[in-house]
Design an enzyme around this catalytic site. Sequence first.
Site, PDB file in Angstrom:
ATOM      1  N   CYS A   7       0.864  -1.192   0.000  1.00  0.00           N
ATOM      2  CA  CYS A   7       0.000   0.000   0.000  1.00  0.00           C
ATOM      3  C   CYS A   7       0.896   1.236   0.000  1.00  0.00           C
ATOM      4  O   CYS A   7       2.073   1.141  -0.362  1.00  0.00           O
ATOM      5  CB  CYS A   7      -0.994  -0.021   1.160  1.00  0.00           C
ATOM      6  SG  CYS A   7      -0.255   0.057   2.805  1.00  0.00           S
ATOM      7  N   ASN A  10       2.288   1.449   4.321  1.00  0.00           N
ATOM      8  CA  ASN A  10       2.588   0.169   4.998  1.00  0.00           C
ATOM      9  C   ASN A  10       2.302   0.248   6.501  1.00  0.00           C
ATOM     10  O   ASN A  10       2.991  -0.360   7.312  1.00  0.00           O
ATOM     11  CB  ASN A  10       4.044  -0.270   4.745  1.00  0.00           C
ATOM     12  CG  ASN A  10       4.347  -1.714   5.158  1.00  0.00           C
ATOM     13  OD1 ASN A  10       5.488  -2.028   5.485  1.00  0.00           O
ATOM     14  ND2 ASN A  10       3.375  -2.592   5.160  1.00  0.00           N
ATOM     15  N   CYS A  12      -1.464   0.904   7.410  1.00  0.00           N
ATOM     16  CA  CYS A  12      -2.908   0.643   7.568  1.00  0.00           C
ATOM     17  C   CYS A  12      -3.354  -0.608   6.811  1.00  0.00           C
ATOM     18  O   CYS A  12      -3.706  -1.618   7.420  1.00  0.00           O
ATOM     19  CB  CYS A  12      -3.731   1.838   7.085  1.00  0.00           C
ATOM     20  SG  CYS A  12      -3.455   3.342   8.049  1.00  0.00           S
ATOM     21  N   ARG A  13      -3.379  -0.550   5.471  1.00  0.00           N
ATOM     22  CA  ARG A  13      -3.980  -1.623   4.691  1.00  0.00           C
ATOM     23  C   ARG A  13      -3.085  -2.851   4.523  1.00  0.00           C
ATOM     24  O   ARG A  13      -3.524  -3.980   4.785  1.00  0.00           O
ATOM     25  CB  ARG A  13      -4.396  -1.096   3.302  1.00  0.00           C
ATOM     26  CG  ARG A  13      -5.535  -0.102   3.352  1.00  0.00           C
ATOM     27  CD  ARG A  13      -5.679   0.657   2.041  1.00  0.00           C
ATOM     28  NE  ARG A  13      -4.528   1.534   1.800  1.00  0.00           N
ATOM     29  CZ  ARG A  13      -4.352   2.268   0.712  1.00  0.00           C
ATOM     30  NH1 ARG A  13      -5.235   2.198  -0.271  1.00  0.00           N
ATOM     31  NH2 ARG A  13      -3.303   3.051   0.600  1.00  0.00           N
ATOM     32  N   SER A  14      -1.853  -2.647   4.044  1.00  0.00           N
ATOM     33  CA  SER A  14      -1.037  -3.842   3.747  1.00  0.00           C
ATOM     34  C   SER A  14      -0.638  -4.632   5.000  1.00  0.00           C
ATOM     35  O   SER A  14      -0.521  -5.865   4.907  1.00  0.00           O
ATOM     36  CB  SER A  14       0.181  -3.490   2.880  1.00  0.00           C
ATOM     37  OG  SER A  14       1.000  -2.537   3.482  1.00  0.00           O
ATOM     38  N   ASP A 123      -8.325   3.928   1.267  1.00  0.00           N
ATOM     39  CA  ASP A 123      -7.323   4.300   2.269  1.00  0.00           C
ATOM     40  C   ASP A 123      -8.062   4.769   3.523  1.00  0.00           C
ATOM     41  O   ASP A 123      -8.757   5.790   3.485  1.00  0.00           O
ATOM     42  CB  ASP A 123      -6.456   5.416   1.684  1.00  0.00           C
ATOM     43  CG  ASP A 123      -5.367   5.851   2.637  1.00  0.00           C
ATOM     44  OD1 ASP A 123      -5.372   5.397   3.803  1.00  0.00           O
ATOM     45  OD2 ASP A 123      -4.513   6.641   2.209  1.00  0.00           O
TER      46      ASP A 123
HETATM   47  P1  4NP Z   1      -1.810   2.862   4.100  1.00  0.00           P
HETATM   48  O1  4NP Z   1      -2.449   4.196   4.689  1.00  0.00           O
HETATM   49  O2  4NP Z   1      -1.277   3.204   2.736  1.00  0.00           O
HETATM   50  O3  4NP Z   1      -2.967   1.932   4.039  1.00  0.00           O
HETATM   51  O4  4NP Z   1      -0.726   2.428   5.066  1.00  0.00           O
HETATM   52  C1  4NP Z   1      -1.772   5.419   4.784  1.00  0.00           C
HETATM   53  C2  4NP Z   1      -0.911   5.659   5.830  1.00  0.00           C
HETATM   54  C3  4NP Z   1      -0.281   6.876   5.937  1.00  0.00           C
HETATM   55  C4  4NP Z   1      -0.508   7.842   4.975  1.00  0.00           C
HETATM   56  C5  4NP Z   1      -1.357   7.594   3.927  1.00  0.00           C
HETATM   57  C6  4NP Z   1      -1.974   6.373   3.826  1.00  0.00           C
HETATM   58  N1  4NP Z   1       0.112   9.095   5.092  1.00  0.00           N
HETATM   59  O5  4NP Z   1      -0.157   9.963   4.239  1.00  0.00           O
HETATM   60  O6  4NP Z   1       0.931   9.304   5.997  1.00  0.00           O
END
Ligand code: 4NP
Length: 153
Positions: A7, A10, A12-14, A123
């Site tokens: 993602c 790294n 939240c989702r992955s 997201d």
């Molecule tokens: P992820 O979510 O891609 O599912 O881990 C996010 C985590 C942090 C951010 C964006 C998406 N950020 O902008 O910091």
Amino acid sequence: MKILMVCLGNICRSPLAEGIMKQKIREAAFDWEVDSAGTGHWHAGQLPDRRSIIVAGQHGIDITDQRARQFQADDFERFDKIFVMDTQNLRDVLRHARSDGHRAKVELILDQTHPGQDRNVPDPYYDDDGFEEVFEMLDRACELFVARGDWST
Ligand code: 4NP
């Protein structure tokens, strides 16, 4: 089979996808490896987001052993299958591909449940209520992948 979940951050989702796929693999008694990475570097070294840790825990999955890392071109050599969460991740990962073999390893994870529809795992970073929905989407996708029995692509 070595699977990488990707993602943006790294956190939240992955990490959820990694934890869920590892659980499915344990249940199926497969000898597969699963890891996860983010296309961005900002959260490298960090634990998964607290909200991902909580929702995973509510489903009996502990993801607190995970630490974020950035996707690297070498991951194309190390993994057989690279599941991305959304079309932006897809573009970012494919930018590092050096062959058709590399490109063939990359797939939107929701192609498992909705083939050919280019669906994104939303997201949830700015949406506290989105984590359970993300968990359920990933759970169905991982379940179908493990159950499919045809892992040639
Ligand atoms: P992820 O979510 O891609 O599912 O881990 C996010 C985590 C942090 C951010 C964006 C998406 N950020 O902008 O910091």
